[in-house]
Design a protein around this motif. Structure first.
Motif, PDB file in Angstrom:
ATOM      1  N   HIS A 189       0.851  -1.190   0.000  1.00  0.00           N
ATOM      2  CA  HIS A 189       0.000   0.000   0.000  1.00  0.00           C
ATOM      3  C   HIS A 189       0.883   1.236   0.000  1.00  0.00           C
ATOM      4  CE1 HIS A 189      -2.559   3.245   1.561  1.00  0.00           C
ATOM      5  NE2 HIS A 189      -3.524   2.604   0.914  1.00  0.00           N
ATOM      6  N   CYS A 190       0.599   2.150  -0.940  1.00  0.00           N
ATOM      7  CA  CYS A 190       1.321   3.426  -1.013  1.00  0.00           C
ATOM      8  C   CYS A 190       0.418   4.539  -0.490  1.00  0.00           C
ATOM      9  CB  CYS A 190       1.712   3.732  -2.458  1.00  0.00           C
ATOM     10  SG  CYS A 190       2.894   2.561  -3.172  1.00  0.00           S
ATOM     11  N   PRO A 191       0.933   5.439   0.322  1.00  0.00           N
ATOM     12  CA  PRO A 191       0.128   6.559   0.813  1.00  0.00           C
ATOM     13  C   PRO A 191      -0.010   7.618  -0.289  1.00  0.00           C
ATOM     14  CG  PRO A 191       2.377   6.844   1.510  1.00  0.00           C
ATOM     15  CD  PRO A 191       2.325   5.513   0.786  1.00  0.00           C
ATOM     16  N   PRO A 192      -0.828   8.642  -0.088  1.00  0.00           N
ATOM     17  CA  PRO A 192      -0.826   9.749  -1.045  1.00  0.00           C
ATOM     18  C   PRO A 192       0.588  10.317  -1.191  1.00  0.00           C
ATOM     19  CG  PRO A 192      -2.687   9.945   0.441  1.00  0.00           C
ATOM     20  CD  PRO A 192      -1.819   8.841   0.984  1.00  0.00           C
ATOM     21  N   ALA A 193       0.929  10.706  -2.419  1.00  0.00           N
ATOM     22  CA  ALA A 193       2.279  11.204  -2.679  1.00  0.00           C
ATOM     23  C   ALA A 193       2.515  12.544  -1.987  1.00  0.00           C
ATOM     24  CB  ALA A 193       2.494  11.363  -4.177  1.00  0.00           C
ATOM     25  N   PRO A 194       3.747  12.831  -1.627  1.00  0.00           N
ATOM     26  CA  PRO A 194       4.059  14.159  -1.097  1.00  0.00           C
ATOM     27  C   PRO A 194       3.768  15.219  -2.160  1.00  0.00           C
ATOM     28  CG  PRO A 194       6.055  12.930  -1.602  1.00  0.00           C
ATOM     29  CD  PRO A 194       4.929  11.963  -1.723  1.00  0.00           C
ATOM     30  N   ASP A 195       3.721  16.487  -1.746  1.00  0.00           N
ATOM     31  CA  ASP A 195       3.388  17.570  -2.679  1.00  0.00           C
ATOM     32  C   ASP A 195       4.264  17.540  -3.920  1.00  0.00           C
ATOM     33  OD1 ASP A 195       1.416  18.441  -1.002  1.00  0.00           O
ATOM     34  OD2 ASP A 195       2.695  19.910   0.021  1.00  0.00           O
ATOM     35  N   LYS A 196       5.522  17.159  -3.739  1.00  0.00           N
ATOM     36  CA  LYS A 196       6.442  17.043  -4.858  1.00  0.00           C
ATOM     37  C   LYS A 196       6.977  15.626  -4.874  1.00  0.00           C
ATOM     38  CE  LYS A 196      10.469  19.185  -7.017  1.00  0.00           C
ATOM     39  NZ  LYS A 196      11.513  20.261  -6.903  1.00  0.00           N
ATOM     40  N   LEU A 197       6.754  14.909  -5.987  1.00  0.00           N
ATOM     41  CA  LEU A 197       7.225  13.534  -6.069  1.00  0.00           C
ATOM     42  C   LEU A 197       8.730  13.483  -5.878  1.00  0.00           C
ATOM     43  CD1 LEU A 197       5.166  12.073  -9.047  1.00  0.00           C
ATOM     44  CD2 LEU A 197       4.956  11.499  -6.639  1.00  0.00           C
ATOM     45  N   PRO A 198       9.231  12.448  -5.233  1.00  0.00           N
ATOM     46  CA  PRO A 198      10.663  12.327  -5.000  1.00  0.00           C
ATOM     47  C   PRO A 198      11.443  12.406  -6.315  1.00  0.00           C
ATOM     48  CG  PRO A 198       9.464  10.639  -3.795  1.00  0.00           C
ATOM     49  CD  PRO A 198       8.477  11.307  -4.703  1.00  0.00           C
ATOM     50  N   GLY A 199      12.521  13.167  -6.311  1.00  0.00           N
ATOM     51  CA  GLY A 199      13.345  13.321  -7.518  1.00  0.00           C
ATOM     52  C   GLY A 199      14.301  12.174  -7.691  1.00  0.00           C
ATOM     53  N   ARG A 200      13.769  10.965  -7.671  1.00  0.00           N
ATOM     54  CA  ARG A 200      14.607   9.782  -7.803  1.00  0.00           C
ATOM     55  C   ARG A 200      14.361   9.137  -9.143  1.00  0.00           C
ATOM     56  NH1 ARG A 200      12.935  10.158  -2.484  1.00  0.00           N
ATOM     57  NH2 ARG A 200      14.591  10.016  -0.921  1.00  0.00           N
ATOM     58  N   ARG A 201      15.386   8.469  -9.655  1.00  0.00           N
ATOM     59  CA  ARG A 201      15.289   7.908 -10.991  1.00  0.00           C
ATOM     60  C   ARG A 201      14.546   6.579 -11.019  1.00  0.00           C
ATOM     61  NH1 ARG A 201      21.143   9.108 -13.950  1.00  0.00           N
ATOM     62  NH2 ARG A 201      20.932  11.380 -13.998  1.00  0.00           N
ATOM     63  N   VAL A 202      13.845   6.381 -12.125  1.00  0.00           N
ATOM     64  CA  VAL A 202      13.190   5.117 -12.430  1.00  0.00           C
ATOM     65  C   VAL A 202      13.903   4.527 -13.629  1.00  0.00           C
ATOM     66  CG1 VAL A 202      11.039   4.064 -13.255  1.00  0.00           C
ATOM     67  CG2 VAL A 202      10.963   5.867 -11.516  1.00  0.00           C
ATOM     68  N   TYR A 203      14.113   3.221 -13.618  1.00  0.00           N
ATOM     69  CA  TYR A 203      14.811   2.558 -14.719  1.00  0.00           C
ATOM     70  C   TYR A 203      13.912   1.501 -15.339  1.00  0.00           C
ATOM     71  CZ  TYR A 203      19.005   4.783 -12.881  1.00  0.00           C
ATOM     72  OH  TYR A 203      19.924   5.711 -12.442  1.00  0.00           O
ATOM     73  N   GLY A 204      13.632   1.650 -16.654  1.00  0.00           N
ATOM     74  CA  GLY A 204      12.867   0.645 -17.376  1.00  0.00           C
ATOM     75  C   GLY A 204      11.490   1.120 -17.802  1.00  0.00           C
ATOM     76  N   THR A 205      10.810   0.270 -18.554  1.00  0.00           N
ATOM     77  CA  THR A 205       9.443   0.499 -19.000  1.00  0.00           C
ATOM     78  C   THR A 205       8.731  -0.847 -19.002  1.00  0.00           C
ATOM     79  OG1 THR A 205      10.065   2.373 -20.396  1.00  0.00           O
ATOM     80  CG2 THR A 205       7.954   1.295 -20.884  1.00  0.00           C
ATOM     81  N   ASP A 206       7.702  -0.995 -18.199  1.00  0.00           N
ATOM     82  CA  ASP A 206       6.964  -2.247 -18.010  1.00  0.00           C
ATOM     83  C   ASP A 206       7.776  -3.281 -17.248  1.00  0.00           C
ATOM     84  OD1 ASP A 206       4.618  -1.343 -19.327  1.00  0.00           O
ATOM     85  OD2 ASP A 206       5.601  -1.686 -21.252  1.00  0.00           O
ATOM     86  N   SER A 252      11.733   7.773 -17.095  1.00  0.00           N
ATOM     87  CA  SER A 252      12.574   6.641 -16.697  1.00  0.00           C
ATOM     88  C   SER A 252      13.782   6.560 -17.611  1.00  0.00           C
ATOM     89  CB  SER A 252      11.789   5.322 -16.744  1.00  0.00           C
ATOM     90  OG  SER A 252      11.558   4.915 -18.085  1.00  0.00           O
ATOM     91  N   LYS A 253      14.835   5.943 -17.124  1.00  0.00           N
ATOM     92  CA  LYS A 253      16.095   5.812 -17.850  1.00  0.00           C
ATOM     93  C   LYS A 253      16.298   4.379 -18.311  1.00  0.00           C
ATOM     94  CE  LYS A 253      17.219  10.095 -16.871  1.00  0.00           C
ATOM     95  NZ  LYS A 253      17.291  11.134 -17.917  1.00  0.00           N
ATOM     96  N   SER A 254      17.159   4.188 -19.288  1.00  0.00           N
ATOM     97  CA  SER A 254      17.543   2.848 -19.732  1.00  0.00           C
ATOM     98  C   SER A 254      18.628   2.305 -18.818  1.00  0.00           C
ATOM     99  CB  SER A 254      18.046   2.887 -21.179  1.00  0.00           C
ATOM    100  OG  SER A 254      17.029   3.326 -22.059  1.00  0.00           O
ATOM    101  N   ALA A 255      18.713   0.986 -18.728  1.00  0.00           N
ATOM    102  CA  ALA A 255      19.719   0.353 -17.868  1.00  0.00           C
ATOM    103  C   ALA A 255      19.928  -1.084 -18.322  1.00  0.00           C
ATOM    104  CB  ALA A 255      19.274   0.384 -16.404  1.00  0.00           C
ATOM    105  N   GLY A 256      20.966  -1.707 -17.776  1.00  0.00           N
ATOM    106  CA  GLY A 256      21.232  -3.107 -18.065  1.00  0.00           C
ATOM    107  C   GLY A 256      20.196  -4.009 -17.428  1.00  0.00           C
ATOM    108  N   PRO A 257      20.219  -5.300 -17.773  1.00  0.00           N
ATOM    109  CA  PRO A 257      19.184  -6.222 -17.282  1.00  0.00           C
ATOM    110  C   PRO A 257      19.217  -6.470 -15.785  1.00  0.00           C
ATOM    111  CG  PRO A 257      20.894  -7.410 -18.474  1.00  0.00           C
ATOM    112  CD  PRO A 257      21.156  -5.964 -18.699  1.00  0.00           C
ATOM    113  N   GLY A 258      20.400  -6.435 -15.181  1.00  0.00           N
ATOM    114  CA  GLY A 258      20.492  -6.668 -13.746  1.00  0.00           C
ATOM    115  C   GLY A 258      20.287  -8.124 -13.361  1.00  0.00           C
TER     116      GLY A 258
END
Length: 283
Positions: A189-206, A252-258
């Motif tokens: 469960h995620c709470p409502p987001a803060p006023d400004k979404l965290p400036g953290r990177r997301v890697y990938g699509t789907d 989101s950014k591209s990245a290796g498979p991990g």
């Protein structure tokens, strides 16, 4: 690393008793690929004596979560352990034997889905489907087997015990990221987001990086809005490079498979949109 999820509610006596239009064709192909990877998952094949503790998940932090496995076909060489309970079983119970007793699977084996629940004060015995179970005193946790209909619903116990995350919580810090659980789905469960979404990177699509920020990545995946709510996450083996994209206001950014990757399966529409509970008889 210390988990950043909020404390879970204690096990209470009451608990014990109880598309939008199509976008670009390439994006559609990525989505189909991610869902196909989940559907093609080969579940862990059990022995007749295997209990859920074999996977290191017989603990309070997994209460409300469900797990899918494959039971083998019984052979004359198989010794069948004794079990306790009827329909609800102590969490230490051999899974496949209890599944036969409950009617979830037959002696020829097959897929089972089990949910870890709070324990009962006592368990009753019965003879069902060629298996005799006996009564047993109360335990801290129990298991129930879900049919196809229930396995597609978010149950009241899942809603109560789903880990409450922060928007800064990575999947790797939830305490549920065991390699033995690749192919299993978890509900958070995620709470409502803060006023400004965290400036953290997301890697990938789907398909996303294994150490993704769960709530933020779920927004990119289209499974969550900044209003928060329940979200399902599944670990999968790496399926190739991770491609970046811009979705739902998240870049989101591209990245290796991990080493492992994550996908975000859809929750049932009536639960995801309204938060309505499943019927009262749901485990």
């Amino acid at each position: 690393m210390t988990p950043t999820s909020s404390p879970r509610p204690p096990l209470t006596p009451r608990a014990r008793a109880s598309a939008r239009p199509l976008a670009l064709a390439s994006a559609l192909l990525l989505l189909i690929g991610a869902e196909s990877a989940a559907q093609a998952t080969s579940y862990e094949r059990l022995e007749w004596k295997t209990a859920i503790k074999h996977f290191q998940v017989d603990s309070d932090k997994f209460v409300g979560q469900r797990f899918s496995f494959e039971c083998p076909e019984r052979t004359p060489r198989d010794e069948i352990p004794s079990i306790h309970g009827t329909n609800v079983y102590p969490s230490t119970t051999p899974l496949c034997v209890a599944a036969v007793h409950s009617g979830a699977v037959g002696w020829k084996g097959g897929k089972i889905t089990v949910q870890l629940n709070p324990g009962l004060d006592a368990y009753t015995g019965a003879k069902k489907h060629g298996v005799t179970s006996t009564p047993f005193p109360g335990t801290s946790r129990s298991i129930v087997f879900l049919g196809k209909a229930f396995a597609q619903r978010l149950t009241p116990i899942q809603r109560e015990y789903a880990p409450r995350l922060k928007w800064s919580t990575k999947f790797t810090t939830t305490g549920l990221a065991y390699r033995k659980l690749v192919g299993q789905r978890f509900v958070f469960h995620c709470p409502p987001a803060p006023d400004k979404l965290p400036g953290r990177r997301v890697y990938g699509t789907d398909r996303y990086a294994f150490n993704s920020y769960v709530c933020l990545t779920a927004v990119h995946a289209g499974r969550l809005t900044p209003s928060g709510g329940f979200v399902a996450v599944e670990m999968i083996e790496p399926q190739g490079q991770l491609e970046g994209s811009h979705r739902h206001g998240i870049e989101s950014k591209s990245a290796g498979p991990g080493d492992r990757q994550l996908i975000f399966p859809a929750l049932p529409a009536e639960i995801a949109k309204t938060g309505a509970d499943a019927p009262a008889e749901t485990p």
